[in-house]
Design a protein around this motif. Structure first.
Motif, PDB file in Angstrom:
ATOM      1  N   UNK A 299       0.834  -1.203   0.000  1.00 18.08           N
ATOM      2  CA  UNK A 299       0.000   0.000   0.000  1.00 18.08           C
ATOM      3  C   UNK A 299       0.871   1.257   0.000  1.00 18.08           C
ATOM      4  N   UNK A 300       1.967   1.236   0.744  1.00 21.48           N
ATOM      5  CA  UNK A 300       2.843   2.402   0.812  1.00 21.48           C
ATOM      6  C   UNK A 300       3.482   2.718  -0.522  1.00 21.48           C
ATOM      7  N   UNK A 301       3.907   1.667  -1.253  1.00 18.42           N
ATOM      8  CA  UNK A 301       4.528   1.872  -2.565  1.00 18.42           C
ATOM      9  C   UNK A 301       3.543   2.517  -3.528  1.00 18.42           C
ATOM     10  N   UNK A 302       2.284   2.051  -3.488  1.00 24.81           N
ATOM     11  CA  UNK A 302       1.274   2.610  -4.386  1.00 24.81           C
ATOM     12  C   UNK A 302       0.888   4.026  -3.967  1.00 24.81           C
ATOM     13  N   UNK A 303       0.676   4.236  -2.668  1.00 25.27           N
ATOM     14  CA  UNK A 303       0.267   5.553  -2.167  1.00 25.27           C
ATOM     15  C   UNK A 303       1.334   6.604  -2.407  1.00 25.27           C
ATOM     16  N   UNK A 304       2.598   6.209  -2.356  1.00 23.25           N
ATOM     17  CA  UNK A 304       3.693   7.153  -2.584  1.00 23.25           C
ATOM     18  C   UNK A 304       3.903   7.453  -4.058  1.00 23.25           C
ATOM     19  N   UNK A 305       3.176   6.756  -4.916  1.00 21.86           N
ATOM     20  CA  UNK A 305       3.292   6.998  -6.347  1.00 21.86           C
ATOM     21  C   UNK A 305       4.506   6.367  -6.989  1.00 21.86           C
ATOM     22  N   UNK A 306       5.143   5.425  -6.292  1.00 23.11           N
ATOM     23  CA  UNK A 306       6.327   4.777  -6.849  1.00 23.11           C
ATOM     24  C   UNK A 306       5.953   3.810  -7.975  1.00 23.11           C
ATOM     25  N   UNK A 307       4.758   3.222  -7.876  1.00 18.18           N
ATOM     26  CA  UNK A 307       4.282   2.300  -8.901  1.00 18.18           C
ATOM     27  C   UNK A 307       2.822   2.635  -9.206  1.00 18.18           C
ATOM     28  N   UNK A 308       2.473   2.637 -10.476  1.00 19.64           N
ATOM     29  CA  UNK A 308       1.093   2.903 -10.890  1.00 19.64           C
ATOM     30  C   UNK A 308       0.196   1.751 -10.439  1.00 19.64           C
ATOM     31  N   UNK A 309      -0.913   2.030  -9.724  1.00 19.77           N
ATOM     32  CA  UNK A 309      -1.807   0.952  -9.286  1.00 19.77           C
ATOM     33  C   UNK A 309      -2.408   0.148 -10.435  1.00 19.77           C
ATOM     34  N   UNK A 310      -2.320   0.664 -11.661  1.00 21.66           N
ATOM     35  CA  UNK A 310      -2.799  -0.096 -12.823  1.00 21.66           C
ATOM     36  C   UNK A 310      -2.062  -1.421 -12.945  1.00 21.66           C
ATOM     37  N   UNK A 311      -0.775  -1.428 -12.531  1.00 23.40           N
ATOM     38  CA  UNK A 311       0.041  -2.626 -12.701  1.00 23.40           C
ATOM     39  C   UNK A 311      -0.074  -3.586 -11.522  1.00 23.40           C
ATOM     40  N   UNK A 312      -0.098  -3.071 -10.312  1.00 24.35           N
ATOM     41  CA  UNK A 312      -0.096  -3.960  -9.144  1.00 24.35           C
ATOM     42  C   UNK A 312      -1.286  -3.731  -8.210  1.00 24.35           C
ATOM     43  N   UNK A 313      -2.179  -2.809  -8.581  1.00 19.16           N
ATOM     44  CA  UNK A 313      -3.337  -2.471  -7.749  1.00 19.16           C
ATOM     45  C   UNK A 313      -2.852  -2.040  -6.360  1.00 19.16           C
ATOM     46  N   UNK A 314      -3.664  -2.299  -5.337  1.00 17.66           N
ATOM     47  CA  UNK A 314      -3.282  -1.991  -3.951  1.00 17.66           C
ATOM     48  C   UNK A 314      -4.176  -2.794  -3.025  1.00 17.66           C
ATOM     49  N   UNK A 315      -3.757  -3.019  -1.786  1.00 22.94           N
ATOM     50  CA  UNK A 315      -4.600  -3.779  -0.863  1.00 22.94           C
ATOM     51  C   UNK A 315      -5.997  -3.181  -0.693  1.00 22.94           C
ATOM     52  N   UNK A 316      -6.088  -1.851  -0.670  1.00 24.89           N
ATOM     53  CA  UNK A 316      -7.392  -1.206  -0.502  1.00 24.89           C
ATOM     54  C   UNK A 316      -8.288  -1.490  -1.700  1.00 24.89           C
ATOM     55  N   UNK A 317      -7.746  -1.337  -2.912  1.00 26.05           N
ATOM     56  CA  UNK A 317      -8.531  -1.585  -4.123  1.00 26.05           C
ATOM     57  C   UNK A 317      -8.927  -3.059  -4.245  1.00 26.05           C
ATOM     58  N   UNK A 318      -8.002  -3.940  -3.887  1.00 24.53           N
ATOM     59  CA  UNK A 318      -8.291  -5.375  -3.945  1.00 24.53           C
ATOM     60  C   UNK A 318      -9.390  -5.734  -2.950  1.00 24.53           C
ATOM     61  N   UNK A 319      -9.311  -5.174  -1.737  1.00 27.22           N
ATOM     62  CA  UNK A 319     -10.342  -5.443  -0.729  1.00 27.22           C
ATOM     63  C   UNK A 319     -11.710  -4.954  -1.202  1.00 27.22           C
ATOM     64  N   UNK A 320     -11.751  -3.774  -1.820  1.00 22.51           N
ATOM     65  CA  UNK A 320     -13.022  -3.252  -2.341  1.00 22.51           C
ATOM     66  C   UNK A 320     -13.572  -4.147  -3.438  1.00 22.51           C
ATOM     67  N   UNK A 321     -12.702  -4.580  -4.358  1.00 21.61           N
ATOM     68  CA  UNK A 321     -13.136  -5.448  -5.458  1.00 21.61           C
ATOM     69  C   UNK A 321     -13.613  -6.802  -4.926  1.00 21.61           C
ATOM     70  N   UNK A 322     -12.872  -7.355  -3.967  1.00 19.70           N
ATOM     71  CA  UNK A 322     -13.255  -8.638  -3.376  1.00 19.70           C
ATOM     72  C   UNK A 322     -14.624  -8.523  -2.706  1.00 19.70           C
ATOM     73  N   UNK A 323     -14.820  -7.443  -1.958  1.00 17.57           N
ATOM     74  CA  UNK A 323     -16.090  -7.241  -1.262  1.00 17.57           C
ATOM     75  C   UNK A 323     -17.233  -7.066  -2.255  1.00 17.57           C
ATOM     76  N   UNK A 324     -17.007  -6.307  -3.319  1.00 14.93           N
ATOM     77  CA  UNK A 324     -18.042  -6.080  -4.333  1.00 14.93           C
ATOM     78  C   UNK A 324     -18.468  -7.390  -4.988  1.00 14.93           C
ATOM     79  N   UNK A 325     -17.491  -8.209  -5.360  1.00 16.61           N
ATOM     80  CA  UNK A 325     -17.809  -9.484  -5.994  1.00 16.61           C
ATOM     81  C   UNK A 325     -18.468 -10.457  -5.018  1.00 16.61           C
ATOM     82  N   UNK A 326     -18.024 -10.425  -3.762  1.00 10.98           N
ATOM     83  CA  UNK A 326     -18.604 -11.315  -2.759  1.00 10.98           C
ATOM     84  C   UNK A 326     -20.055 -10.937  -2.465  1.00 10.98           C
ATOM     85  N   UNK A 327     -20.326  -9.633  -2.336  1.00  9.89           N
ATOM     86  CA  UNK A 327     -21.682  -9.175  -2.032  1.00  9.89           C
ATOM     87  C   UNK A 327     -22.631  -9.474  -3.193  1.00  9.89           C
ATOM     88  N   UNK A 328     -22.124  -9.337  -4.416  1.00 11.21           N
ATOM     89  CA  UNK A 328     -22.974  -9.601  -5.587  1.00 11.21           C
ATOM     90  C   UNK A 328     -23.325 -11.074  -5.736  1.00 11.21           C
TER      91      UNK A 328
END
Length: 280
Positions: free
Chosen positions: A47-76
């Motif tokens: 999360x720190x690497x992504x938040x600091x802008x060292x790597x574009x989240x397009x390539x590795x996403x982030x724990x926050x984005x993954x958790x949101x996606x996982x929750x969205x798919x699970x709820x659906x």
């Protein structure tokens, strides 16, 4: 006075007997804490690497984005449905492969002649890259249940065959001799001597085979399927949804972890006499 000394000695003996159990318990707690801290550290760095802008989240996403996606798919409900499909396919493949693999291993162990005949063929077939023949299996059997089961079967069957055969060949000669001297029939030798002696080898194969049945199904689903966790991973990868890919991988990891726990629990119940050399 003597009774107090006796009581003290009894308490001391009990404490000494319980000491190994307490040490194992403390070690288990430390292991769980270390694992949790390791996971937290990895997620924090990610999360720190992504938040600091060292790597574009397009390539590795982030724990926050993954958790949101996982929750969205699970709820659906779509993720749970895909998990159920993959688990069902993997279990069908695992059961069929295990039964046939164990039976084949025991039969070859009883016949050294056929063991020598089939040995080169087993080595050749087992060395074939399954990923390479998976498209051919899909071509022959389509994208339904059969293709997934057969793809996983090609992985799991030989694991159980080889492990069972090796276990059956390593029966203690003294035990075999004693059983024969006591008048054991061929049936008794199989079910009361060979099979029990081979159980540790068989369970080693079952532990590995359960994981490989899941991997075989996933490979078939990734190559050609419209449902299952393999489809979730391939679909999200095709749409450049990195968070969705990681969500599918996390779901797959959780399923594999639960499979391992169930198998280790069954093994510990049936082989309680055998010291465990693995950790869950």
């Amino acid at each position: 006075m003597m009774s107090r000394k006796a009581a003290h000695r009894s308490m001391l003996a009990t404490s000494q007997r319980d000491a190994p159990a307490r040490r194992r318990s403390r070690t288990a707690v430390k292991v769980v804490i270390a694992r949790a801290l390791l996971i937290i550290a990895v997620l924090a760095i990610w999360q720190g690497v992504v938040s600091a802008g060292l790597v574009d989240p397009f390539w590795i996403s982030s724990p926050v984005l993954v958790a949101k996606e996982f929750w969205t798919q699970a709820v659906s409900g779509t993720l749970l449905s895909d998990i159920g499909i993959t688990v069902f396919e993997a279990l069908v493949a695992f059961v069929i492969s295990s039964i046939l693999g164990i039976a084949s291993g025991l039969l070859l162990a009883r016949s050294p002649f056929w063991d020598m005949v089939f040995a080169p063929l087993i080595v050749v077939l087992n060395s074939m890259p399954r990923v390479a023949i998976a498209p051919l299996i899909i071509l022959w059997f389509g994208i339904g249940l059969a293709a997934k089961v057969i793809t996983a079967f090609t992985l799991v069957y030989f694991i159980l065959l080889v492990n069972t055969l090796s276990g059956a060949k390593n029966v203690d000669n003294d035990i075999r001799t004693i059983a024969l001297l006591m008048g054991a029939s061929r049936r008794d030798m199989l079910f009361k001597v060979t099979l029990p002696s081979a159980l540790p080898w068989i369970f080693a194969g079952l532990n590995l085979g359960l994981t490989y049945s899941l991997l075989g199904v996933i490979v078939a689903e990734i190559l050609s399927s419209n449902q299952g966790l393999g489809f979730v991973i391939a679909h999200n990868a095709g749409s450049f949804n990195t968070a969705g890919v990681f969500a599918g991988l996390i779901a797959l990891s959780l399923v594999a972890w639960l499979f391992a726990i169930v198998m280790r629990t069954i093994e510990s119940r049936l082989l309680s006499w055998k010291p465990s050399t693995t950790s869950a």
